[in-house]
Design a protein around this motif. Sequence first.
Motif, PDB file in Angstrom:
ATOM      1  N   THR A 215       0.830  -1.197   0.000  1.00  0.00           N
ATOM      2  CA  THR A 215       0.000   0.000   0.000  1.00  0.00           C
ATOM      3  C   THR A 215       0.867   1.251   0.000  1.00  0.00           C
ATOM      4  OG1 THR A 215      -1.671   1.279   1.204  1.00  0.00           O
ATOM      5  CG2 THR A 215      -0.203  -0.087   2.517  1.00  0.00           C
ATOM      6  N   PRO A 216       0.530   2.275  -0.807  1.00  0.00           N
ATOM      7  CA  PRO A 216       1.270   3.532  -0.766  1.00  0.00           C
ATOM      8  C   PRO A 216       0.846   4.422   0.400  1.00  0.00           C
ATOM      9  CG  PRO A 216      -0.450   3.643  -2.420  1.00  0.00           C
ATOM     10  CD  PRO A 216      -0.464   2.245  -1.886  1.00  0.00           C
ATOM     11  N   TRP A 217      -0.174   3.981   1.152  1.00  0.00           N
ATOM     12  CA  TRP A 217      -0.664   4.790   2.268  1.00  0.00           C
ATOM     13  C   TRP A 217      -0.222   4.160   3.573  1.00  0.00           C
ATOM     14  CZ3 TRP A 217      -6.127   5.141   4.634  1.00  0.00           C
ATOM     15  CH2 TRP A 217      -6.240   6.290   5.427  1.00  0.00           C
ATOM     16  N   LEU A 218      -1.130   3.762   4.432  1.00  0.00           N
ATOM     17  CA  LEU A 218      -0.742   3.266   5.747  1.00  0.00           C
ATOM     18  C   LEU A 218      -0.994   1.759   5.871  1.00  0.00           C
ATOM     19  CD1 LEU A 218      -3.494   2.790   7.688  1.00  0.00           C
ATOM     20  CD2 LEU A 218      -3.491   5.279   7.599  1.00  0.00           C
ATOM     21  N   ALA A 219      -0.194   1.148   6.700  1.00  0.00           N
ATOM     22  CA  ALA A 219      -0.322  -0.278   6.974  1.00  0.00           C
ATOM     23  C   ALA A 219      -0.261  -0.501   8.472  1.00  0.00           C
ATOM     24  CB  ALA A 219       0.778  -1.064   6.275  1.00  0.00           C
ATOM     25  N   ALA A 220      -1.213  -1.256   8.995  1.00  0.00           N
ATOM     26  CA  ALA A 220      -1.257  -1.542  10.423  1.00  0.00           C
ATOM     27  C   ALA A 220      -0.280  -2.657  10.768  1.00  0.00           C
ATOM     28  CB  ALA A 220      -2.670  -1.938  10.831  1.00  0.00           C
ATOM     29  N   THR A 221       0.129  -2.694  12.016  1.00  0.00           N
ATOM     30  CA  THR A 221       0.977  -3.781  12.492  1.00  0.00           C
ATOM     31  C   THR A 221       0.124  -5.025  12.744  1.00  0.00           C
ATOM     32  OG1 THR A 221       0.691  -3.066  14.784  1.00  0.00           O
ATOM     33  CG2 THR A 221       2.585  -2.176  13.585  1.00  0.00           C
ATOM     34  N   PRO A 222       0.745  -6.202  12.860  1.00  0.00           N
ATOM     35  CA  PRO A 222      -0.007  -7.414  13.191  1.00  0.00           C
ATOM     36  C   PRO A 222      -0.715  -7.303  14.544  1.00  0.00           C
ATOM     37  CG  PRO A 222       2.139  -7.981  12.308  1.00  0.00           C
ATOM     38  CD  PRO A 222       2.149  -6.496  12.525  1.00  0.00           C
ATOM     39  N   LEU A 223      -1.575  -8.257  14.822  1.00  0.00           N
ATOM     40  CA  LEU A 223      -2.417  -8.216  16.022  1.00  0.00           C
ATOM     41  C   LEU A 223      -1.593  -8.168  17.299  1.00  0.00           C
ATOM     42  CD1 LEU A 223      -4.928 -10.919  14.789  1.00  0.00           C
ATOM     43  CD2 LEU A 223      -5.336  -8.462  14.870  1.00  0.00           C
ATOM     44  N   GLY A 224      -0.557  -8.996  17.409  1.00  0.00           N
ATOM     45  CA  GLY A 224       0.338  -8.952  18.553  1.00  0.00           C
ATOM     46  C   GLY A 224      -0.290  -9.461  19.841  1.00  0.00           C
ATOM     47  N   ALA A 225       0.371  -9.169  20.945  1.00  0.00           N
ATOM     48  CA  ALA A 225      -0.069  -9.662  22.253  1.00  0.00           C
ATOM     49  C   ALA A 225      -1.081  -8.710  22.880  1.00  0.00           C
ATOM     50  CB  ALA A 225       1.131  -9.856  23.161  1.00  0.00           C
ATOM     51  N   HIS A 226      -2.145  -8.446  22.157  1.00  0.00           N
ATOM     52  CA  HIS A 226      -3.191  -7.536  22.646  1.00  0.00           C
ATOM     53  C   HIS A 226      -4.023  -8.244  23.716  1.00  0.00           C
ATOM     54  CE1 HIS A 226      -6.759  -4.955  22.580  1.00  0.00           C
ATOM     55  NE2 HIS A 226      -6.034  -4.050  21.938  1.00  0.00           N
ATOM     56  N   PRO A 227      -4.462  -7.531  24.774  1.00  0.00           N
ATOM     57  CA  PRO A 227      -5.273  -8.177  25.819  1.00  0.00           C
ATOM     58  C   PRO A 227      -6.532  -8.846  25.276  1.00  0.00           C
ATOM     59  CG  PRO A 227      -4.544  -6.017  26.551  1.00  0.00           C
ATOM     60  CD  PRO A 227      -4.133  -6.129  25.113  1.00  0.00           C
ATOM     61  N   ALA A 228      -7.145  -8.265  24.232  1.00  0.00           N
ATOM     62  CA  ALA A 228      -8.347  -8.881  23.665  1.00  0.00           C
ATOM     63  C   ALA A 228      -8.028 -10.217  23.010  1.00  0.00           C
ATOM     64  CB  ALA A 228      -8.989  -7.936  22.646  1.00  0.00           C
ATOM     65  N   LEU A 229      -6.818 -10.367  22.491  1.00  0.00           N
ATOM     66  CA  LEU A 229      -6.419 -11.634  21.886  1.00  0.00           C
ATOM     67  C   LEU A 229      -6.250 -12.698  22.964  1.00  0.00           C
ATOM     68  CD1 LEU A 229      -5.993 -12.316  18.908  1.00  0.00           C
ATOM     69  CD2 LEU A 229      -3.534 -12.117  19.291  1.00  0.00           C
ATOM     70  N   ALA A 230      -5.708 -12.303  24.114  1.00  0.00           N
ATOM     71  CA  ALA A 230      -5.605 -13.239  25.238  1.00  0.00           C
ATOM     72  C   ALA A 230      -6.991 -13.661  25.727  1.00  0.00           C
ATOM     73  CB  ALA A 230      -4.813 -12.597  26.377  1.00  0.00           C
ATOM     74  N   ALA A 231      -7.925 -12.703  25.789  1.00  0.00           N
ATOM     75  CA  ALA A 231      -9.286 -13.031  26.192  1.00  0.00           C
ATOM     76  C   ALA A 231      -9.946 -13.977  25.200  1.00  0.00           C
ATOM     77  CB  ALA A 231     -10.110 -11.747  26.334  1.00  0.00           C
ATOM     78  N   LEU A 232      -9.683 -13.778  23.910  1.00  0.00           N
ATOM     79  CA  LEU A 232     -10.254 -14.652  22.888  1.00  0.00           C
ATOM     80  C   LEU A 232      -9.651 -16.050  22.958  1.00  0.00           C
ATOM     81  CD1 LEU A 232     -12.037 -15.119  20.434  1.00  0.00           C
ATOM     82  CD2 LEU A 232     -10.272 -14.049  19.013  1.00  0.00           C
ATOM     83  N   LEU A 233      -8.373 -16.138  23.245  1.00  0.00           N
ATOM     84  CA  LEU A 233      -7.728 -17.438  23.409  1.00  0.00           C
ATOM     85  C   LEU A 233      -8.400 -18.226  24.533  1.00  0.00           C
ATOM     86  CD1 LEU A 233      -5.305 -19.306  22.708  1.00  0.00           C
ATOM     87  CD2 LEU A 233      -3.938 -17.965  24.302  1.00  0.00           C
TER      88      LEU A 233
END
Length: 256
Positions: A215-233
């Motif tokens: 993308t020539p504009w912006l790109a987000a970083t991967p999901l990472g160790a976000h608290p919501a990801l731990a809750a989903l796990l």
Amino acid sequence: MTPPHPTETQAPALIAVAHGSRDPRALATATALLAATRAHRPGLDVRLAHIELTRPLLSDTLPSLGPRPAVLVPLLLSHGHHARHDIPAAAAPHPRWRVAAPLGPHPLLTEVLHTRLLEAGWPTATAAAEDHGVVLAAAGSRDPAYAADTRRAAALLARRLGVPVVPGYAAPTPATPTGVAAAVRGLTAAGARRVAVASYFTAPGRFATEAAAATPWLAATPLGAHPALAALLLHRYDQARCADPAPAPPRCPAPA
């Protein structure tokens, strides 16, 4: 830290099963995610295993459990060959081992994707994003179920953002044929003035880096160790654990 609940020390072990990567950042991210998971549920035996490339391997972790019950939770975002075949095959010889669903699609992932886009510079005002679009960049798979899950994840993010969101794949296949750069071009041709890439990867790595460069504009970083990801796990763990047809099912938290 909250003291462990007595029932958690007796609960099945949670084995988080990642794919594995040669990029050391992937192991660091998974380790941090499991630390956040343990903080959510003190006393629960939480372990990490990998399908390939990175130790500890699943084939090494499972024998160490002995007769203990366990729930294998794929650290994967969609159904695909690993989630539908490899991980269940590893658990099949052991009737006390359960296999949970992959993490996605799920609204908690949508919130993490939105957060990562905001961190990258996505506009907070809806009006400012009327002519914007997003490519949800995923790895790709030969399994049509993977493609269907990724489309559902894109639809959830589109509803959250109020702009078109389409999947793009770092490694296109016949089931997931559209590359990330082609998806960017498609949104541009459809009238999107600015196209962002949302990284539908749990951790940094080659695919995430290549997708961000499309993308020539912006790109987000991967999901990472976000608290919501731990809750989903933990939510996926509880779903599988509470599906156990034992006469006295465990007391399980409400769904996230």
